[in-house]
Design a protein around this motif. Structure first.
Motif, PDB file in Angstrom:
ATOM      1  N   HIS A 157       1.176  -1.494  -0.108  1.00 28.99           N
ATOM      2  CA  HIS A 157       0.539  -0.410   0.172  1.00 28.99           C
ATOM      3  C   HIS A 157       1.089   0.973  -0.045  1.00 28.99           C
ATOM      4  CE1 HIS A 157      -3.615  -2.127   0.692  1.00 28.99           C
ATOM      5  NE2 HIS A 157      -2.281  -2.824   2.111  1.00 28.99           N
ATOM      6  N   GLY A 158       2.207   1.418   0.273  1.00 30.58           N
ATOM      7  CA  GLY A 158       2.599   2.652  -0.510  1.00 30.58           C
ATOM      8  C   GLY A 158       3.186   2.401   1.055  1.00 30.58           C
ATOM      9  N   ASN A 159       2.967   1.618   1.509  1.00 31.23           N
ATOM     10  CA  ASN A 159       3.608   2.382   3.604  1.00 31.23           C
ATOM     11  C   ASN A 159       2.182   3.742   3.997  1.00 31.23           C
ATOM     12  OD1 ASN A 159       5.392   0.239   4.598  1.00 31.23           O
ATOM     13  ND2 ASN A 159       6.523   1.496   3.073  1.00 31.23           N
ATOM     14  N   GLN A 190       3.306   6.600   0.997  1.00 30.12           N
ATOM     15  CA  GLN A 190       2.746   7.738  -0.143  1.00 30.12           C
ATOM     16  C   GLN A 190       2.041   8.168   1.090  1.00 30.12           C
ATOM     17  OE1 GLN A 190       1.764   4.289  -3.175  1.00 30.12           O
ATOM     18  NE2 GLN A 190       3.388   4.672  -4.104  1.00 30.12           N
ATOM     19  N   GLY A 191       2.231   8.801   2.183  1.00 33.71           N
ATOM     20  CA  GLY A 191       0.578   9.860   2.550  1.00 33.71           C
ATOM     21  C   GLY A 191       0.277   8.801   3.145  1.00 33.71           C
ATOM     22  N   GLY A 192      -1.023   9.596   4.150  1.00 36.21           N
ATOM     23  CA  GLY A 192      -1.705   9.389   4.419  1.00 36.21           C
ATOM     24  C   GLY A 192      -2.871   8.021   3.673  1.00 36.21           C
ATOM     25  N   ASP A 193      -3.833   7.122   4.533  1.00 35.41           N
ATOM     26  CA  ASP A 193      -4.523   6.107   3.705  1.00 35.41           C
ATOM     27  C   ASP A 193      -6.371   6.540   3.390  1.00 35.41           C
ATOM     28  OD1 ASP A 193      -5.351   3.451   2.271  1.00 35.41           O
ATOM     29  OD2 ASP A 193      -5.220   2.826   3.883  1.00 35.41           O
ATOM     30  N   ASP A 243       9.268   7.367  -2.868  1.00 32.48           N
ATOM     31  CA  ASP A 243       7.491   8.485  -2.983  1.00 32.48           C
ATOM     32  C   ASP A 243       8.139   8.911  -1.574  1.00 32.48           C
ATOM     33  OD1 ASP A 243       7.048   8.393  -5.342  1.00 32.48           O
ATOM     34  OD2 ASP A 243       5.567   6.906  -4.813  1.00 32.48           O
ATOM     35  N   VAL A 244       8.069   9.955  -0.999  1.00 35.49           N
ATOM     36  CA  VAL A 244       7.726  10.655   0.272  1.00 35.49           C
ATOM     37  C   VAL A 244       6.588  11.938   0.405  1.00 35.49           C
ATOM     38  CG1 VAL A 244       8.743  11.408   2.437  1.00 35.49           C
ATOM     39  CG2 VAL A 244      10.563  10.501   0.919  1.00 35.49           C
ATOM     40  N   ILE A 245       5.499  11.197   0.146  1.00 35.35           N
ATOM     41  CA  ILE A 245       5.009  12.772  -0.682  1.00 35.35           C
ATOM     42  C   ILE A 245       3.463  12.764   0.994  1.00 35.35           C
ATOM     43  CG2 ILE A 245       2.342  12.349  -1.763  1.00 35.35           C
ATOM     44  CD1 ILE A 245       3.816  10.762  -3.661  1.00 35.35           C
ATOM     45  N   GLY A 246       2.536  13.858   0.871  1.00 36.46           N
ATOM     46  CA  GLY A 246       1.945  14.324   1.784  1.00 36.46           C
ATOM     47  C   GLY A 246       2.171  13.941   3.090  1.00 36.46           C
ATOM     48  N   ALA A 247       1.186  12.754   3.729  1.00 35.17           N
ATOM     49  CA  ALA A 247       1.351  12.379   5.467  1.00 35.17           C
ATOM     50  C   ALA A 247       2.830  11.463   5.848  1.00 35.17           C
ATOM     51  CB  ALA A 247       0.610  12.043   5.533  1.00 35.17           C
ATOM     52  N   GLU A 253      18.946   8.739  -3.129  1.00 35.48           N
ATOM     53  CA  GLU A 253      19.182   9.828  -5.011  1.00 35.48           C
ATOM     54  C   GLU A 253      17.687  10.423  -5.265  1.00 35.48           C
ATOM     55  OE1 GLU A 253      23.676  10.475  -5.616  1.00 35.48           O
ATOM     56  OE2 GLU A 253      22.625   9.244  -6.400  1.00 35.48           O
ATOM     57  N   THR A 254      17.295   9.129  -5.447  1.00 38.33           N
ATOM     58  CA  THR A 254      15.891   9.354  -6.080  1.00 38.33           C
ATOM     59  C   THR A 254      14.470   9.079  -5.235  1.00 38.33           C
ATOM     60  OG1 THR A 254      16.049   6.445  -5.389  1.00 38.33           O
ATOM     61  CG2 THR A 254      17.136   6.497  -7.076  1.00 38.33           C
ATOM     62  N   CYS A 255      14.686   9.560  -4.418  1.00 45.38           N
ATOM     63  CA  CYS A 255      13.848  10.005  -3.838  1.00 45.38           C
ATOM     64  C   CYS A 255      12.636  11.230  -3.932  1.00 45.38           C
ATOM     65  CB  CYS A 255      13.746  11.059  -2.131  1.00 45.38           C
ATOM     66  SG  CYS A 255      14.246   9.570  -0.586  1.00 45.38           S
ATOM     67  N   ARG A 256      11.017  11.177  -4.252  1.00 46.78           N
ATOM     68  CA  ARG A 256      10.625  12.209  -4.719  1.00 46.78           C
ATOM     69  C   ARG A 256       9.402  12.644  -3.556  1.00 46.78           C
ATOM     70  NH1 ARG A 256      11.323   7.289  -7.452  1.00 46.78           N
ATOM     71  NH2 ARG A 256       9.214   6.164  -6.909  1.00 46.78           N
ATOM     72  N   PHE A 257       9.435  13.926  -3.893  1.00 49.69           N
ATOM     73  CA  PHE A 257       9.034  14.111  -2.072  1.00 49.69           C
ATOM     74  C   PHE A 257       7.464  15.299  -3.507  1.00 49.69           C
ATOM     75  CE2 PHE A 257      13.481  13.788  -1.020  1.00 49.69           C
ATOM     76  CZ  PHE A 257      12.963  13.919  -0.491  1.00 49.69           C
ATOM     77  N   ARG A 258       6.534  15.565  -2.729  1.00 58.70           N
ATOM     78  CA  ARG A 258       5.574  15.691  -3.265  1.00 58.70           C
ATOM     79  C   ARG A 258       4.142  16.186  -2.118  1.00 58.70           C
ATOM     80  NH1 ARG A 258       0.676  15.248  -7.325  1.00 58.70           N
ATOM     81  NH2 ARG A 258       1.173  13.278  -7.251  1.00 58.70           N
ATOM     82  N   MET A 259       3.966  17.457  -1.631  1.00 55.89           N
ATOM     83  CA  MET A 259       2.972  17.481  -1.099  1.00 55.89           C
ATOM     84  C   MET A 259       1.616  18.023  -1.773  1.00 55.89           C
ATOM     85  SD  MET A 259       3.263  17.643   2.142  1.00 55.89           S
ATOM     86  CE  MET A 259       2.450  18.184   2.751  1.00 55.89           C
ATOM     87  N   PRO A 260       0.518  16.529  -2.196  1.00 59.73           N
ATOM     88  CA  PRO A 260      -0.267  17.223  -3.427  1.00 59.73           C
ATOM     89  C   PRO A 260      -1.987  16.910  -3.023  1.00 59.73           C
ATOM     90  CG  PRO A 260      -0.129  14.673  -2.366  1.00 59.73           C
ATOM     91  CD  PRO A 260       0.482  15.716  -1.634  1.00 59.73           C
TER      92      PRO A 260
END
Length: 273
Positions: free
Chosen positions: A36-38, A75-78, A123-127, A142-149
């Motif tokens: 579930h993308g954690n 990947q954020g909140g569920d 992915d390090v996203i949202g929550a 180096e491959t991290c991807r960040f976003r606050m969607p």
């Protein structure tokens, strides 16, 4: 990681959503929902709270490393939980309880006297970004991807009171830009913004985190705890005075609208948009 016995009789060792391993003075805590993308479900938050409450009483652990299993840190909140919670309690009480639990996790992280290190990949996203930003130190591949969607999903960026923490770590101007645009950014940009302290090749991530944890674990434990108390007091004084107070209500109201607007189209999932 191979589980070991705790030095404390009441050390939690069996969780549905986490892998918790004690390595001397370092506690490894891994989000363990890679399928579930954690994503941070209510159950994940409950498990995290139990670990963090234990650490508040444990004087044998000096460093906690927070990581995620699989390809992504988080990947954020569920969001797949939201429709069921709203159906369970149309008044929004269950959603408010979930928001309050997220706030308790972040509050526990921010006041913990153990040094916390976020080990980040994918992915390090949202929550997920909110959870990482509450850690003292952050090391990323180096491959991290960040976003606050959140705004693109019709939600306020209210998870866990993250608006209290982000400006002190990143800076008010850039936080405004990242939240309003939902623009993704990579690990090197994250380093420039102080989201990351160190950026390393993916195959060097474990070694870099281990070196940092061992360096801190060698410090005098009393000095570490006093320093953490001083830093926590300073950070608390700098936080928004009423920001966290409204987070639960903001999130509940926005989630209710989003669920009603999107559920029929099947767009409310735990995956980032």
């Amino acid at each position: 990681m191979t589980p070991t016995h705790s030095k404390r009789a009441d050390m939690p060792t069996d969780f549905k959503t986490l892998r918790v391993v004690e390595e001397g003075p370092v506690l490894q805590v891994q989000l363990n929902r890679p399928e579930h993308g954690n994503a941070l479900s209510g159950e994940v938050l409950t498990d995290l709270l139990e670990v963090l409450h234990m650490l508040q009483e444990d004087t044998t652990i000096r460093v906690m490393v927070l990581s995620g299993a699989g390809d992504d840190f988080c990947q954020g909140g569920d969001r797949s939980e939201f429709p069921a919670l709203l159906a369970e309690d149309p008044s929004g009480g269950s959603l408010r309880a979930l928001a309050a639990k997220a706030e308790r996790v972040c509050a526990a992280l921010s006041t913990l006297e153990v040094v916390t290190i976020a080990r980040l990949q994918g992915d390090v996203i949202g929550a997920g970004l909110g959870l990482a930003i509450y850690c003292d130190l952050r090391v990323g591949a180096e491959t991290c991807r960040f976003r606050m969607p959140e705004l693109g999903l019709g939600l306020p960026p209210a998870w866990g009171g993250v608006l209290d923490r982000l400006p002190t770590e990143v800076g008010q101007s850039w936080v405004r830009y990242l939240l309003l645009t939902s623009e993704p950014f990579d690990a090197h940009r994250a380093r420039e913004l102080s989201v990351l302290h160190n950026v390393v090749p993916p195959d060097g991530l474990d070694a870099a985190v281990s070196r940092l944890a061992k360096t801190i674990a060698r410090r005098d434990p009393a000095a570490i705890r006093i320093t953490k108390r001083m830093l926590s007091a300073r950070a608390n004084a700098a936080q928004l005075s009423v920001g966290g107070y409204f987070d639960g209500e903001l999130l509940t109201s926005a989630v209710t609208r989003a669920v009603n607007a999107r559920s029929s189209r099947g767009q409310m999932s735990s995956d980032p948009s």
